[in-house]
Design a protein around this motif. Sequence first.
Motif, PDB file in Angstrom:
ATOM      1  N   TRP A  77       0.860  -1.181   0.000  1.00 12.49           N
ATOM      2  CA  TRP A  77       0.000   0.000   0.000  1.00 12.49           C
ATOM      3  C   TRP A  77       0.894   1.227   0.000  1.00 12.49           C
ATOM      4  N   ILE A  79       0.977   4.506   0.314  1.00  9.61           N
ATOM      5  CA  ILE A  79       0.211   5.710   0.644  1.00  9.61           C
ATOM      6  C   ILE A  79       1.089   6.947   0.504  1.00  9.61           C
ATOM      7  N   LEU A 130      12.038   1.261   4.871  1.00 14.33           N
ATOM      8  CA  LEU A 130      11.493   1.255   6.234  1.00 14.33           C
ATOM      9  C   LEU A 130      10.613   0.030   6.444  1.00 14.33           C
ATOM     10  N   ARG A 133      13.272  -3.385   5.772  1.00 19.37           N
ATOM     11  CA  ARG A 133      14.356  -3.523   6.748  1.00 19.37           C
ATOM     12  C   ARG A 133      13.935  -3.133   8.159  1.00 19.37           C
ATOM     13  N   GLY A 134      13.044  -2.145   8.255  1.00 16.32           N
ATOM     14  CA  GLY A 134      12.711  -1.623   9.574  1.00 16.32           C
ATOM     15  C   GLY A 134      11.423  -2.176  10.154  1.00 16.32           C
ATOM     16  N   GLY A 135      10.643  -2.888   9.321  1.00 16.88           N
ATOM     17  CA  GLY A 135       9.399  -3.462   9.811  1.00 16.88           C
ATOM     18  C   GLY A 135       8.323  -2.431  10.110  1.00 16.88           C
ATOM     19  N   VAL A 136       8.479  -1.210   9.578  1.00 18.92           N
ATOM     20  CA  VAL A 136       7.433  -0.194   9.767  1.00 18.92           C
ATOM     21  C   VAL A 136       6.413  -0.378   8.644  1.00 18.92           C
ATOM     22  N   ILE A 139       2.018   1.762   5.270  1.00 19.86           N
ATOM     23  CA  ILE A 139       0.996   2.802   5.391  1.00 19.86           C
ATOM     24  C   ILE A 139       1.486   3.931   6.297  1.00 19.86           C
ATOM     25  N   PHE A 140       2.110   3.541   7.416  1.00 16.72           N
ATOM     26  CA  PHE A 140       2.599   4.565   8.344  1.00 16.72           C
ATOM     27  C   PHE A 140       3.875   5.216   7.831  1.00 16.72           C
ATOM     28  N   ALA A 141       4.762   4.397   7.221  1.00 15.06           N
ATOM     29  CA  ALA A 141       5.996   4.959   6.664  1.00 15.06           C
ATOM     30  C   ALA A 141       5.647   5.972   5.575  1.00 15.06           C
ATOM     31  N   LEU A 143       2.785   7.515   4.960  1.00  6.10           N
ATOM     32  CA  LEU A 143       2.041   8.645   5.471  1.00  6.10           C
ATOM     33  C   LEU A 143       2.938   9.626   6.209  1.00  6.10           C
ATOM     34  N   GLY A 144       3.812   9.079   7.071  1.00  9.54           N
ATOM     35  CA  GLY A 144       4.745   9.938   7.806  1.00  9.54           C
ATOM     36  C   GLY A 144       5.621  10.710   6.843  1.00  9.54           C
ATOM     37  N   LEU A 145       6.106  10.027   5.806  1.00 14.13           N
ATOM     38  CA  LEU A 145       6.974  10.697   4.835  1.00 14.13           C
ATOM     39  C   LEU A 145       6.204  11.757   4.046  1.00 14.13           C
ATOM     40  N   PHE A 147       3.989  13.764   5.310  1.00 16.79           N
ATOM     41  CA  PHE A 147       4.003  14.965   6.149  1.00 16.79           C
ATOM     42  C   PHE A 147       5.396  15.589   6.189  1.00 16.79           C
ATOM     43  N   VAL A 148       6.422  14.723   6.192  1.00 12.52           N
ATOM     44  CA  VAL A 148       7.784  15.253   6.165  1.00 12.52           C
ATOM     45  C   VAL A 148       8.011  16.028   4.867  1.00 12.52           C
TER      46      VAL A 148
END
Lengths: 344, 326
Positions: A77, A79, A130, A133-136, A139-141, A143-145, A147-148
């Motif tokens: 996904w 996003i 993310l 490798r990071g397990g994030v 959807i959150f990765a 979405l957060g990006l 906003f960044v």
Amino acid sequence: MRNFKRHLTDTLLILAIALLFTGLLLLVVGASPLEAFGQLLSGSFGSWSRLARVLNVWIPLTLCSLGLLYAFRSGLWNIGVEGQMVLGAIGCTAVLRWGMDTAAPQLMLPVALLAGLLLGSLWALLAGWLKIRGGVHEIFAGLGLNFVAMGLILWLIFGPWKRPGIASMSGTELFPKALWFPTLEGWRVSPFALLLTLAAIALTAWVLNHSRFGLNLKAVGHNPRAVTLYGLSAQRYMLIAILISGALAGLAGGLQVSGIYHRLIPAISSGYGYLGLLVVMLANFKLLPIPFIALFFAALNVGSIQLPMMLKLDSSLSGVIQGACVLSALLVFGVRRLREGRSG
Amino acid sequence: MNDLSLTILLASVLATAAPLIIAALGETLTEKVGVINLSLDGSLLLAAMVGFVAAYESGSFLLGFAAAAAIGAMVAALVGLFGIYLGQLQVAVGFALTLMCKDLAYFLGNPYARLQGPQLLSVKIPLLADIPLFGPMLFQQPLVVYLSLLLIPAIWWYLYRTGRGLELRAVGENPEAAYTRGIDPRRKQLLYTLAGGALVGIAGAAYSLGIKPGWGRPQGIEGIGWIALAIVIFGGWHPFKVALGALLFAFLQVIGISLQGIWPSVPAQVFQVAPFPLMILALLLVNLLQRESLQQGLRKRPGLALLLRRLQGAPPRALGQSFKPD
């Protein structure tokens, strides 16, 4: 033929439910549904210049939706399309600013688009990294990006790239005309951007349905664990898919700067990244309906612009109709699946 | 920092966190039973608008909160209907609802934008508010702040100390097993999706009637729903840790506002996005802590290992999957 009939009835049913819902809503706020729908139609297809505006929305929306299709095929996904588009716009602006004073500014245009494409795909790669490798969760990765990216573009517009004297939400200074993508005489659509989008549709059709890569991608999306048995790296395919997704979004962002606004503005992505997700969902994750749905959604977006002036209605009505379409599609597809499951 | 500004800081952290706690606890309830309601960012906004309009028209806070809870439950009902009974991807339904509720809120709430509306007054708790220094600040808050704090142990109690809570968790972990025990997993899922949605609705009204009073475009809570969703993961689906996560985020947000004064040249919009990279980092951290290599390294330090284990939590095993009875 039976298939075609089924798709037609589905489409009509989805439209009917969505329009019924929106019509009732309009009655609730005391507006005439017929008048509102009429305004949407005349506002989008009522004149050549309005049609041109629709096409200018169709181009980035289609590019974003195509990109999303790659990510969805791999089971991701994405996003983050919105942010990837913003980064594409930033990359394009950076090159154009730098190349403004060189001898051959026209040569800068393709370079700027490439820069947009590159930055968009890098931003997508970050979300993919993310996730893998990071397990994030993507959807959150993503979405957060987003906003960044929004913070980044605002900082650039109000900071390093601000207009001499006044920094404002209206964006950076306009580029000289030599750096604008040429448009048709009297019709503000860039034929180059239009051709590029059509080419992207054709290429995507071939890659997803006829190339080895596309078939493997589909397998990865269906069962990421099983494909490792065949020596495929599911993670690599996911990363490539999200990379392509970001590249197309970055391209869309670059075209927004070089072909439409000719400067960087805070709302450069216009929410097309999120809207693209709705387009692909309404298309039931298939390629063929995407250009048509994107055209329909673009028409709603452009048609709704004059709603506040003509009918004192908020222009977010277009978003309500688009969301209602997707929800009624989910309803129609869901009920069909349920009935087929019972009979079969 | 002297005592007074410290209590002001604490008080504003509690107030900022209150809606976030309520929304995140609502989503915890929903996810514990195995359903993801991704629509939070839209339903919070829609509930904020509905709550404001209902309270504005009726003059009653109770009606405002009730209307907001009802609209939150209605949106959640769509997630439940499509996701649980029609077997559609819960994430797809939730995302479509996120966007649609946002537009619906702006569309329907347009005539009420920037109106002077009712606003929850602070309620003084007798005795506690008389404590010198801390009392007046901490125990003189809008009622929703106390509600949010009471909700934390209440949800925990329900989940872990009651029979119904056990059934709820059983459905979220293994709906097939619960089904063979005579529980109807889909009914349970719908019930707690509705309850979680109602709490999200209350959180929305807590913003528009108390913490960020009023309605407008933008309302100022865009993006908060996503933060609440991330906090549920960060808190490992455990009410106490989820609440802790919400308080932590509220703290960082309040600190961020004071940082704005230190760097006036940086536009305010940049500070507004600060919670989101923090959200990614928090999720990254949660995942990295579960790595094998790290766990092995911790064997030598049992104290630290115990602390980290306390901070972790696994998602309900059937999260996001639709259960189909045969």
